[in-house]
Enzyme design. Structure first.
Site, PDB file in Angstrom:
ATOM      1  N   LYS A 217      -8.478  22.658   7.756  1.00 18.09           N
ATOM      2  CA  LYS A 217      -8.270  23.224   8.988  1.00 18.09           C
ATOM      3  C   LYS A 217      -8.340  24.232   8.350  1.00 18.09           C
ATOM      4  CE  LYS A 217      -6.798  18.945  10.897  1.00 18.09           C
ATOM      5  NZ  LYS A 217      -5.569  18.297  10.332  1.00 18.09           N
TER       6      LYS A 217
ATOM      7  N   TRP B  57     -12.761  22.099  11.772  1.00 16.89           N
ATOM      8  CA  TRP B  57     -12.917  21.161  10.448  1.00 16.89           C
ATOM      9  C   TRP B  57     -13.258  20.861   9.373  1.00 16.89           C
ATOM     10  CZ3 TRP B  57      -9.760  15.913  12.533  1.00 16.89           C
ATOM     11  CH2 TRP B  57      -8.658  16.557  13.663  1.00 16.89           C
TER      12      TRP B  57
ATOM     13  N   GLU C 161      -4.932  -2.856   4.280  1.00 17.52           N
ATOM     14  CA  GLU C 161      -5.050  -3.381   5.427  1.00 17.52           C
ATOM     15  C   GLU C 161      -6.380  -4.419   6.041  1.00 17.52           C
ATOM     16  OE1 GLU C 161      -4.299  -0.335   5.043  1.00 17.52           O
ATOM     17  OE2 GLU C 161      -2.764   0.568   5.579  1.00 17.52           O
TER      18      GLU C 161
ATOM     19  N   THR D 149       0.995  -1.268   0.304  1.00 18.98           N
ATOM     20  CA  THR D 149      -0.386   0.049  -0.001  1.00 18.98           C
ATOM     21  C   THR D 149       1.217   1.338   0.075  1.00 18.98           C
ATOM     22  OG1 THR D 149      -1.646   1.061   1.212  1.00 18.98           O
ATOM     23  CG2 THR D 149      -0.282  -0.119   2.600  1.00 18.98           C
TER      24      THR D 149
HETATM   25  P1  AMP Z   1      -6.800   1.462   0.043  1.00 17.87           P
HETATM   26  O1  AMP Z   1      -6.180   0.910   0.889  1.00 17.87           O
HETATM   27  O2  AMP Z   1      -5.454   1.985  -0.904  1.00 17.87           O
HETATM   28  O3  AMP Z   1      -7.422   1.018  -0.493  1.00 17.87           O
HETATM   29  O4  AMP Z   1      -7.448   2.992   0.747  1.00 17.87           O
HETATM   30  C1  AMP Z   1      -8.024   2.858   1.621  1.00 17.87           C
HETATM   31  C2  AMP Z   1      -9.169   4.027   1.778  1.00 17.87           C
HETATM   32  O5  AMP Z   1     -10.030   4.547   0.749  1.00 17.87           O
HETATM   33  C3  AMP Z   1      -9.670   3.491   2.905  1.00 17.87           C
HETATM   34  O6  AMP Z   1      -8.927   4.189   4.293  1.00 17.87           O
HETATM   35  C4  AMP Z   1     -10.502   5.433   2.663  1.00 17.87           C
HETATM   36  O7  AMP Z   1      -9.913   6.931   3.888  1.00 17.87           O
HETATM   37  C5  AMP Z   1     -11.029   5.192   1.753  1.00 17.87           C
HETATM   38  N1  AMP Z   1     -12.089   4.557   1.061  1.00 17.87           N
HETATM   39  C6  AMP Z   1     -12.354   3.693   1.061  1.00 17.87           C
HETATM   40  N2  AMP Z   1     -13.712   3.254   0.622  1.00 17.87           N
HETATM   41  C7  AMP Z   1     -14.398   4.168   1.069  1.00 17.87           C
HETATM   42  C8  AMP Z   1     -15.624   4.634   1.223  1.00 17.87           C
HETATM   43  N3  AMP Z   1     -17.381   4.352   0.630  1.00 17.87           N
HETATM   44  N4  AMP Z   1     -15.809   6.163   1.714  1.00 17.87           N
HETATM   45  C9  AMP Z   1     -14.883   7.034   1.419  1.00 17.87           C
HETATM   46  N5  AMP Z   1     -13.500   6.446   1.919  1.00 17.87           N
HETATM   47  C10 AMP Z   1     -14.072   5.252   1.163  1.00 17.87           C
END
Ligand code: AMP
Length: 560
Positions: free
Chosen positions: A446, A451, A336, A189
């Site tokens: 911010k 926020w 993760e 990641t």
């Molecule tokens: P990744 O590890 O690249 O798959 O990214 C994961 C991140 O994508 C999460 O920690 C969120 O910030 C974002 N994410 C995944 N699904 C959603 C969702 N349904 N709504 C908002 N953010 C999301």
């Protein structure tokens, strides 16, 4: 420790380990002749899939792969990728699904870090592989995957070409039992800083994840997504978190699967039509691309159910898809977390409510799926109430979360501080159990002592009819700390400036959705917003490039 009753099993009682090979049992039993399709090139039955997995296992064993070794894959979404997702872990090795969209330096880093021993390389990536081959420290052998030209002469230490090797191998393999806690998969990641981090998942975790995901996709009537007669086509790369785990679910259920190879709108739309695809998953930007590509214009996609995850699903995209016949369902997860954490579920109370309210809940991150525990904590790690208002970092427990980052003790400890997995996302939880992701902690703006969620602002801006895509980031401001800066792509022949955007946002300020500092004082109109390797808005890149837009007096920049 509680003194519970644990009984001694019969001497010969079989201790059933939860291994990925078990996922292969049922699908082929249900549907031996159902097809797995690859572009317009290959059609396999489930019986053949099973044989090819055994053949691949023989090929890899012959090539010297042993239990505990890591075998990497560089391929587009294909039936061969599916075969690797089974055969490699089934011989006790670990499959490293390489993110082929990373830079060559990052790919090199991940391959050395994961200690890859053998790599399967699609001919499209032979040039990329050659460019890093000299610096790979652990790779001993390569195996070529190709649909077209034979580029075997260009790959060093080649075992052979995939199809030729499979054809010559035995279709039988006695897959052994071993410890269900053995690592089955790994991938990397890319965070906001530093090197990519390796997450890893065991057989037991993947089996439990598959069962839970099957129960959610197939069992919840309010969002019924996947039944055994559906036709599945991923539009998420298989290197991105096991294509969200769905290839394992589809194989368990014996569902027809369609793999599109490299994503080309023409091929995706053709496969959708000709193979009668009914279920897919993707990130919002990919759906946006499909809806607006010239080939798809005027196309009624009636009956297509798509899970949207990886980024927030906004109302405008939900409605644009619905107008074309596509039913979207939001889900949430991360690299993760295997990935499934939550998925929309409309309970009786919501189903009895208004359509507007139902849509609001369909586009949230959803309700934690079976076995997942979710909570929110403040900066000191104290639990906050699930009242729909308190915002804190989302923390998780589930049987399928990565137990750390490979070879990164400190980052692993941070990930698991206090015995909960820290997501880095700010969220609210409500009394119905819904998670609402407010923003990445690092993306919150911010401003004026408050926020502001960049996701909220993107949602409100995207409701302007001229806007096709939007990304909002905070930029330093001497007076307010930060101010939002919006990057916009407009629909063809549309115009918008900062003043008109202000007028569009004013009612939301008056209704109390956002404060007045949330109105961007600067916007930049662009033809494309930078995206990450998996097609999400690349806010890291945007922050780096923002100075360019701000400094230029180009026609693209509009200031209040
Ligand atoms: P990744 O590890 O690249 O798959 O990214 C994961 C991140 O994508 C999460 O920690 C969120 O910030 C974002 N994410 C995944 N699904 C959603 C969702 N349904 N709504 C908002 N953010 C999301």
């Amino acid at each position: 420790m509680l003194q519970t009753r644990i009984l001694k099993p019969a001497n010969d009682a079989y201790q059933y380990p939860l291994l990925i090979k078990r996922l292969l049992l049922s699908g082929s039993r249900y549907e031996k002749t159902r097809e797995i399709v690859y572009r317009d090139r290959v059609r396999l039955s489930y019986r053949e899939l099973g044989e090819r997995i055994a053949r691949l296992a023989n090929v890899l064993t012959e090539a010297g792969v042993k239990a505990g070794d890591t075998v990497a894959v560089m391929d587009w979404d294909s039936h061969r990728y599916l075969e690797c997702m089974f055969a490699i872990p089934m011989i006790g090795a670990v499959v490293h699904t390489i993110n082929v969209r990373l830079s060559p330096e990052q790919i090199l880093y991940t391959m050395n870090h994961a200690e890859d021993r053998l790599v399967l390389v699609n001919s499209d990536f032979v040039g990329l592989y050659q460019s890093i081959a000299g610096q790979l420290t652990t790779v001993e052998k390569t195996l070529l995957i190709t649909d077209g030209p034979d580029r075997s002469a260009e790959l060093p230490n080649l075992v052979g070409e995939y199809e030729q090797l499979l054809a010559a191998a035995s279709p039988h393999y006695d897959f052994p039992d071993f410890d269900e806690h053995s690592v089955a998969t790994t991938f990397y990641t890319t965070g906001t800083t530093g090197n990519p981090k390796g997450v890893y998942f065991t057989h037991r975790q993947l089996v439990l994840h598959t069962l839970a995901e099957t129960s959610v996709l197939g069992g919840l009537d309010s969002v019924r997504l996947l039944g055994s007669d559906d036709v599945y086509m991923p539009i998420t790369p298989m290197f991105h978190v096991h294509a969200w785990g769905i290839p394992y679910v589809a194989t368990l259920m014996g569902i027809k699967q369609v793999y599109p190879g490299r994503y080309e709108p023409e091929m995706l739309l053709r496969l959708w039509r000709e193979e009668r695809v009914t279920f897919s998953h993707c990130v919002p930007t990919i759906l946006q691309m499909l809806l607006s590509c010239p080939l798809g214009q005027g196309q009624d996609f009636g009956g297509w159910k798509i899970i949207i995850g990886g980024s927030a699903l906004n109302r405008s995209l939900y409605q644009a898809a619905l107008a074309r016949g596509i039913q979207l369902t939001a889900a949430y997860g991360m690299s993760e977390t295997c990935p499934l954490i939550s998925c929309a579920h409309l309970n009786e109370e919501l189903l009895a409510g208004s359509e507007d309210e139902r849509v609001s809940y369909r586009i949230k991150a959803g309700v934690p799926v079976p076995l997942v525990e979710a909570a929110i904590v403040d900066e000191q790690g104290r639990f906050l109430p699930a009242n729909g208002e308190s915002q804190g970092e989302l923390v998780l427990r589930a049987p399928w979360l990565s137990m750390g980052y490979y070879g990164e003790a400190q980052k692993s400890d941070e990930l698991w501080a206090g015995g909960w997995l820290h997501t880095g996302d700010v969220a609210t939880l409500d009394s119905m159990g819904f998670i609402d992701i407010r923003d990445r902690i690092k993306d919150v703006i911010k401003t004026g002592g408050e926020w502001l969620s960049s996701l909220d602002l993107e949602d409100l801006i995207s409701r302007h009819p001229a806007v096709r895509e939007v990304a909002v980031v905070g930029v330093p401001d001497p007076q307010w700390g930060e101010r939002p800066f919006a990057l916009l792509v407009l629909h063809e022949a549309q115009a918008l400036d900062a003043r008109k955007l202000k007028e569009h946002l004013k009612p939301f300020v008056e209704q109390g959705h956002i404060n007045k500092w949330a109105i961007p004082s600067q916007i930049a109109l662009v033809t494309e917003i930078p995206k990450t390797s998996v097609g999400k808005l690349d806010k890291k890149r945007i922050r780096v490039d923002i100075g360019q837009w701000q400094a230029s007096n180009s026609a693209f920049l509009s200031t209040l």
